[in-house]
Write a protein that holds these residues in place. Structure first.
Motif, PDB file in Angstrom:
ATOM      1  N   ALA A  31       0.915  -1.581  -0.198  1.00  0.00           N
ATOM      2  CA  ALA A  31      -0.101   0.119   0.083  1.00  0.00           C
ATOM      3  C   ALA A  31       1.130   1.022  -0.098  1.00  0.00           C
ATOM      4  O   ALA A  31       0.513   2.025  -0.577  1.00  0.00           O
ATOM      5  CB  ALA A  31      -0.592  -0.027   1.262  1.00  0.00           C
ATOM      6  N   ALA A  32       2.121   1.100   0.776  1.00  0.00           N
ATOM      7  CA  ALA A  32       2.833   2.372   0.922  1.00  0.00           C
ATOM      8  C   ALA A  32       3.768   2.824  -0.240  1.00  0.00           C
ATOM      9  O   ALA A  32       3.324   3.905  -0.502  1.00  0.00           O
ATOM     10  CB  ALA A  32       4.267   1.792   1.822  1.00  0.00           C
ATOM     11  N   ARG A  33       4.230   1.387  -1.334  1.00  0.00           N
ATOM     12  CA  ARG A  33       4.467   2.234  -2.342  1.00  0.00           C
ATOM     13  C   ARG A  33       3.700   2.340  -3.708  1.00  0.00           C
ATOM     14  O   ARG A  33       4.223   3.334  -4.474  1.00  0.00           O
ATOM     15  CB  ARG A  33       5.125  -0.043  -3.045  1.00  0.00           C
ATOM     16  CG  ARG A  33       6.556  -0.135  -2.303  1.00  0.00           C
ATOM     17  CD  ARG A  33       7.454  -1.328  -3.106  1.00  0.00           C
ATOM     18  NE  ARG A  33       6.390  -2.365  -2.093  1.00  0.00           N
ATOM     19  CZ  ARG A  33       6.220  -3.237  -1.298  1.00  0.00           C
ATOM     20  NH1 ARG A  33       7.535  -2.542  -0.516  1.00  0.00           N
ATOM     21  NH2 ARG A  33       5.430  -4.237  -0.790  1.00  0.00           N
ATOM     22  N   TYR A  34       2.594   1.699  -3.803  1.00  0.00           N
ATOM     23  CA  TYR A  34       1.114   2.249  -4.184  1.00  0.00           C
ATOM     24  C   TYR A  34       0.952   3.679  -4.676  1.00  0.00           C
ATOM     25  O   TYR A  34       1.080   3.999  -5.203  1.00  0.00           O
ATOM     26  CB  TYR A  34       0.256   1.412  -4.210  1.00  0.00           C
ATOM     27  CG  TYR A  34       0.143  -0.294  -4.954  1.00  0.00           C
ATOM     28  CD1 TYR A  34       1.021  -0.368  -6.205  1.00  0.00           C
ATOM     29  CD2 TYR A  34      -0.917  -1.131  -4.209  1.00  0.00           C
ATOM     30  CE1 TYR A  34       1.192  -1.703  -6.573  1.00  0.00           C
ATOM     31  CE2 TYR A  34      -0.506  -2.623  -4.410  1.00  0.00           C
ATOM     32  CZ  TYR A  34       0.007  -2.646  -5.669  1.00  0.00           C
ATOM     33  OH  TYR A  34       0.538  -4.095  -5.694  1.00  0.00           O
ATOM     34  N   LYS A  35       1.245   4.108  -2.962  1.00  0.00           N
ATOM     35  CA  LYS A  35       0.797   5.609  -2.457  1.00  0.00           C
ATOM     36  C   LYS A  35       1.838   6.001  -3.531  1.00  0.00           C
ATOM     37  O   LYS A  35       1.480   7.021  -3.792  1.00  0.00           O
ATOM     38  CB  LYS A  35       0.562   5.415  -1.008  1.00  0.00           C
ATOM     39  CG  LYS A  35       0.157   6.857  -0.782  1.00  0.00           C
ATOM     40  CD  LYS A  35      -0.210   7.066   0.548  1.00  0.00           C
ATOM     41  CE  LYS A  35      -0.474   8.517   0.904  1.00  0.00           C
ATOM     42  NZ  LYS A  35      -0.146   8.600   1.998  1.00  0.00           N
ATOM     43  N   ALA A  36       3.108   5.706  -2.947  1.00  0.00           N
ATOM     44  CA  ALA A  36       4.159   6.822  -4.005  1.00  0.00           C
ATOM     45  C   ALA A  36       4.334   6.859  -5.013  1.00  0.00           C
ATOM     46  O   ALA A  36       4.670   8.016  -5.520  1.00  0.00           O
ATOM     47  CB  ALA A  36       6.081   5.999  -2.963  1.00  0.00           C
ATOM     48  N   GLN A  37       3.757   5.741  -5.355  1.00  0.00           N
ATOM     49  CA  GLN A  37       4.196   5.019  -7.202  1.00  0.00           C
ATOM     50  C   GLN A  37       3.106   6.757  -7.924  1.00  0.00           C
ATOM     51  O   GLN A  37       3.178   7.275  -9.190  1.00  0.00           O
ATOM     52  CB  GLN A  37       3.698   3.862  -7.611  1.00  0.00           C
ATOM     53  CG  GLN A  37       3.918   3.495  -8.998  1.00  0.00           C
ATOM     54  CD  GLN A  37       3.527   1.731  -9.151  1.00  0.00           C
ATOM     55  OE1 GLN A  37       3.671   1.164  -8.696  1.00  0.00           O
ATOM     56  NE2 GLN A  37       2.769   1.885 -10.556  1.00  0.00           N
ATOM     57  N   ARG A  38       1.673   6.319  -7.249  1.00  0.00           N
ATOM     58  CA  ARG A  38       0.589   7.452  -7.727  1.00  0.00           C
ATOM     59  C   ARG A  38       0.960   9.121  -7.629  1.00  0.00           C
ATOM     60  O   ARG A  38       0.764   8.987  -8.397  1.00  0.00           O
ATOM     61  CB  ARG A  38      -0.764   7.079  -7.362  1.00  0.00           C
ATOM     62  CG  ARG A  38      -1.642   7.803  -7.544  1.00  0.00           C
ATOM     63  CD  ARG A  38      -2.745   7.422  -6.360  1.00  0.00           C
ATOM     64  NE  ARG A  38      -4.032   7.820  -6.770  1.00  0.00           N
ATOM     65  CZ  ARG A  38      -4.845   7.891  -7.865  1.00  0.00           C
ATOM     66  NH1 ARG A  38      -4.652   7.302  -8.913  1.00  0.00           N
ATOM     67  NH2 ARG A  38      -6.007   9.188  -8.061  1.00  0.00           N
ATOM     68  N   VAL A  39       1.458   9.127  -6.344  1.00  0.00           N
ATOM     69  CA  VAL A  39       2.302  10.500  -5.741  1.00  0.00           C
ATOM     70  C   VAL A  39       3.028  10.911  -7.575  1.00  0.00           C
ATOM     71  O   VAL A  39       2.756  11.690  -7.971  1.00  0.00           O
ATOM     72  CB  VAL A  39       2.234  10.877  -4.814  1.00  0.00           C
ATOM     73  CG1 VAL A  39       3.252  12.027  -4.761  1.00  0.00           C
ATOM     74  CG2 VAL A  39       1.543  11.013  -3.629  1.00  0.00           C
ATOM     75  N   ARG A  46      -4.258   0.764  -9.899  1.00  0.00           N
ATOM     76  CA  ARG A  46      -3.198   0.200  -8.666  1.00  0.00           C
ATOM     77  C   ARG A  46      -3.282  -1.183  -9.465  1.00  0.00           C
ATOM     78  O   ARG A  46      -3.697  -2.456 -10.089  1.00  0.00           O
ATOM     79  CB  ARG A  46      -4.720   0.282  -7.821  1.00  0.00           C
ATOM     80  CG  ARG A  46      -4.259  -0.966  -6.975  1.00  0.00           C
ATOM     81  CD  ARG A  46      -4.945  -0.306  -5.312  1.00  0.00           C
ATOM     82  NE  ARG A  46      -4.730  -1.723  -4.091  1.00  0.00           N
ATOM     83  CZ  ARG A  46      -4.168  -0.999  -3.297  1.00  0.00           C
ATOM     84  NH1 ARG A  46      -3.881   0.234  -3.519  1.00  0.00           N
ATOM     85  NH2 ARG A  46      -4.066  -1.065  -1.824  1.00  0.00           N
TER      86      ARG A  46
END
Length: 191
Positions: free
Chosen positions: A73-81, A107
């Motif tokens: 979840a943390a990696r997906y959030k950073a990737q999205r930002v 996602r």
């Protein structure tokens, strides 16, 4: 709970069916048969945990464990930002450019099955005797899977090391010192 799609090629169904029948008491269920070359990969579930089989460089391994949902979840959030920032700036200079940024907004669903928190692990080196071997026939893959299931042992604990200590290991930083000039290394015992 995520639903998984079975992606088993028709030429792999016989091997997968035999293995699922052999290990039915453990609840083995394949989501992908022994596909690909360099590496040959297969994955699925064993009971409530996931497994991942891999053969590459004349080395076969089987990992059983759970996915790291919090880390994902943390990696997906950073990737999205990062993707949103790229699109806002219209920066087309990256490897995939704007296409990659649009792709990164979705996602990722490719690795939610990967056992990144291993519980059991087995490895067999020098399987064929060829250093760069990376292809297997279906019967060879079946025999390797059975051997790895027999050799399963507890996975080693993965210790998380802070960034400062990684830099020390690379030689880019030194150990911290107290006011009297004594090096302060971390203790090996847990409090």
């Amino acid at each position: 709970m995520t639903r998984h799609h079975r992606n088993i090629h028709p030429s792999h169904t016989a091997v997968v069916a035999r293995l699922e029948e052999k290990y039915a008491h453990l609840g083995v269920r394949f989501y992908q048969g022994f596909a690909g070359s360099v590496p040959v990969q297969a994955y699925g579930r064993i009971g409530r945990r996931f497994f991942y089989f891999r053969f590459r460089g004349d080395c076969a391994s089987l990992t059983i464990g759970s996915p790291d949902r919090r880390g994902d979840a943390a990696r997906y959030k950073a990737q999205r930002v990062k993707a949103l920032r790229t699109l806002r700036r219209k920066d087309d200079s990256g490897f995939f450019g704007l296409y990659g940024a649009l792709r990164d907004l979705r996602r990722g669903t490719g690795q939610e099955w990967y056992p990144s928190i291993p519980v059991r692990y087995a490895v067999i080196n020098d399987v064929t005797g060829e250093r760069y071997a990376g292809c297997l026939e279906q019967d060879e893959a079946e025999a390797l899977f059975v051997r790895l299931m027999e050799d399963l042992g507890p996975a080693r604990k993965q210790t998380r090391v802070g960034r400062h200590y990684r830099l020390i290991a690379r030689g880019q930083r030194s150990w911290p010192m107290n006011s009297s000039g004594v090096i302060q290394k971390p203790s090996k015992r847990r409090p």
